[in-house]
Design an enzyme around this catalytic site. Sequence first.
Site, PDB file in Angstrom:
ATOM      1  N   GLU A 156       1.216   4.226   0.672  1.00 58.09           N
ATOM      2  CA  GLU A 156      -0.229   3.973   0.635  1.00 58.09           C
ATOM      3  C   GLU A 156      -0.605   3.386  -0.724  1.00 58.09           C
ATOM      4  O   GLU A 156      -0.409   4.027  -1.747  1.00 58.09           O
ATOM      5  CB  GLU A 156      -0.919   5.338   0.855  1.00 58.09           C
ATOM      6  CG  GLU A 156      -2.406   5.337   0.780  1.00 58.09           C
ATOM      7  CD  GLU A 156      -2.952   6.776   0.788  1.00 58.09           C
ATOM      8  OE1 GLU A 156      -2.444   7.666   1.526  1.00 58.09           O
ATOM      9  OE2 GLU A 156      -3.906   7.029   0.021  1.00 58.09           O
ATOM     10  N   ARG A 170      -7.784   1.667  -5.815  1.00 58.01           N
ATOM     11  CA  ARG A 170      -8.319   2.199  -7.077  1.00 58.01           C
ATOM     12  C   ARG A 170      -8.068   1.228  -8.221  1.00 58.01           C
ATOM     13  O   ARG A 170      -8.260   1.574  -9.377  1.00 58.01           O
ATOM     14  CB  ARG A 170      -7.660   3.552  -7.408  1.00 58.01           C
ATOM     15  CG  ARG A 170      -7.967   4.626  -6.401  1.00 58.01           C
ATOM     16  CD  ARG A 170      -7.338   5.962  -6.748  1.00 58.01           C
ATOM     17  NE  ARG A 170      -7.163   6.752  -5.548  1.00 58.01           N
ATOM     18  CZ  ARG A 170      -6.516   7.896  -5.495  1.00 58.01           C
ATOM     19  NH1 ARG A 170      -5.985   8.411  -6.588  1.00 58.01           N
ATOM     20  NH2 ARG A 170      -6.388   8.544  -4.353  1.00 58.01           N
ATOM     21  N   LYS A 210      -6.099  13.688   7.057  1.00 55.95           N
ATOM     22  CA  LYS A 210      -5.639  13.893   5.681  1.00 55.95           C
ATOM     23  C   LYS A 210      -6.340  15.141   5.143  1.00 55.95           C
ATOM     24  O   LYS A 210      -7.572  15.194   5.141  1.00 55.95           O
ATOM     25  CB  LYS A 210      -6.011  12.655   4.857  1.00 55.95           C
ATOM     26  CG  LYS A 210      -5.720  12.750   3.364  1.00 55.95           C
ATOM     27  CD  LYS A 210      -5.894  11.381   2.710  1.00 55.95           C
ATOM     28  CE  LYS A 210      -5.947  11.500   1.199  1.00 55.95           C
ATOM     29  NZ  LYS A 210      -5.006  10.591   0.530  1.00 55.95           N
TER      30      LYS A 210
HETATM   31  C1  3PG Z   1      -4.483  11.192  -2.987  1.00 56.66           C
HETATM   32  O1  3PG Z   1      -5.339  10.332  -2.947  1.00 56.66           O
HETATM   33  O2  3PG Z   1      -3.925  11.597  -1.966  1.00 56.66           O
HETATM   34  C2  3PG Z   1      -4.165  11.829  -4.269  1.00 56.66           C
HETATM   35  O3  3PG Z   1      -4.694  11.125  -5.350  1.00 56.66           O
HETATM   36  C3  3PG Z   1      -2.724  12.115  -4.510  1.00 56.66           C
HETATM   37  O4  3PG Z   1      -2.771  13.258  -5.249  1.00 56.66           O
HETATM   38  P1  3PG Z   1      -1.648  13.658  -6.303  1.00 56.66           P
HETATM   39  O5  3PG Z   1      -1.732  12.633  -7.430  1.00 56.66           O
HETATM   40  O6  3PG Z   1      -2.032  15.029  -6.739  1.00 56.66           O
HETATM   41  O7  3PG Z   1      -0.336  13.601  -5.614  1.00 56.66           O
END
Ligand code: 3PG
Length: 215
Positions: free
Chosen positions: A44, A48, A132
């Site tokens: 994914e 951002r 999710k």
């Molecule tokens: C997401 O969007 O799923 C998160 O930013 C991922 O989270 P993590 O950096 O804690 O793995």
Amino acid sequence: MTTTADIKQICRQAPMIPVLVIGEIEDAVPMARALIEGGLRVFEITLRSDCALGAIERIAKACPEALVGAGTLKAAHDVDDCINAGAVFGASPGSPAPLVEKVLDAGFPFLPGCVTPTEAMALFDCGFEVLKFFPAEASGGVKMLESMISPLPDVAFCPTGGISLENAKHYLKLPNVITVGGSWVAPSGLIAQKDWNAIRKTANRTCEELLCVQS
Ligand code: 3PG
């Protein structure tokens, strides 16, 4: 519904889904190749950074074996942008109504974000069977998802947010967790350093350790 069937199929091919922030467009294809060589072909690219859509486009063209998705979709117009760039699925930290309506309209395989049983039930009613669960660790983690197995047996989750190689194994043992997502395989720092070797090795170790626990 197509949206649900497709996203299930995509998630089943992923022991985990790397969540990625790409700062430099030149990093997109080498990073994708490192992940694929390490055994992770579903990932994914989050919206951002300014070059996120360009990164998706480059990966979709250069790496046909990848299932490249777009993350952090927030608005309805993001859906067309991601589809046009070549994303084969999308994900969002939440599920605002205009975004959900647009996704259903477009038949775009999608992981809408949720935390609570009420949100999960509303999304399931709209036709989403895989959600999710974000931010997973901050929202009750494994215990919270375990509590949803009995009342919501038809809902599957992809928890993300605070997931590591270690705690991923606990999540993947739950029958309602189809896969997990996280940034640990390719954190922004490693991408910025262009350390493709480290990313390939972490992807490979992640695959080896998670494939045997995924239900
Ligand atoms: C997401 O969007 O799923 C998160 O930013 C991922 O989270 P993590 O950096 O804690 O793995």
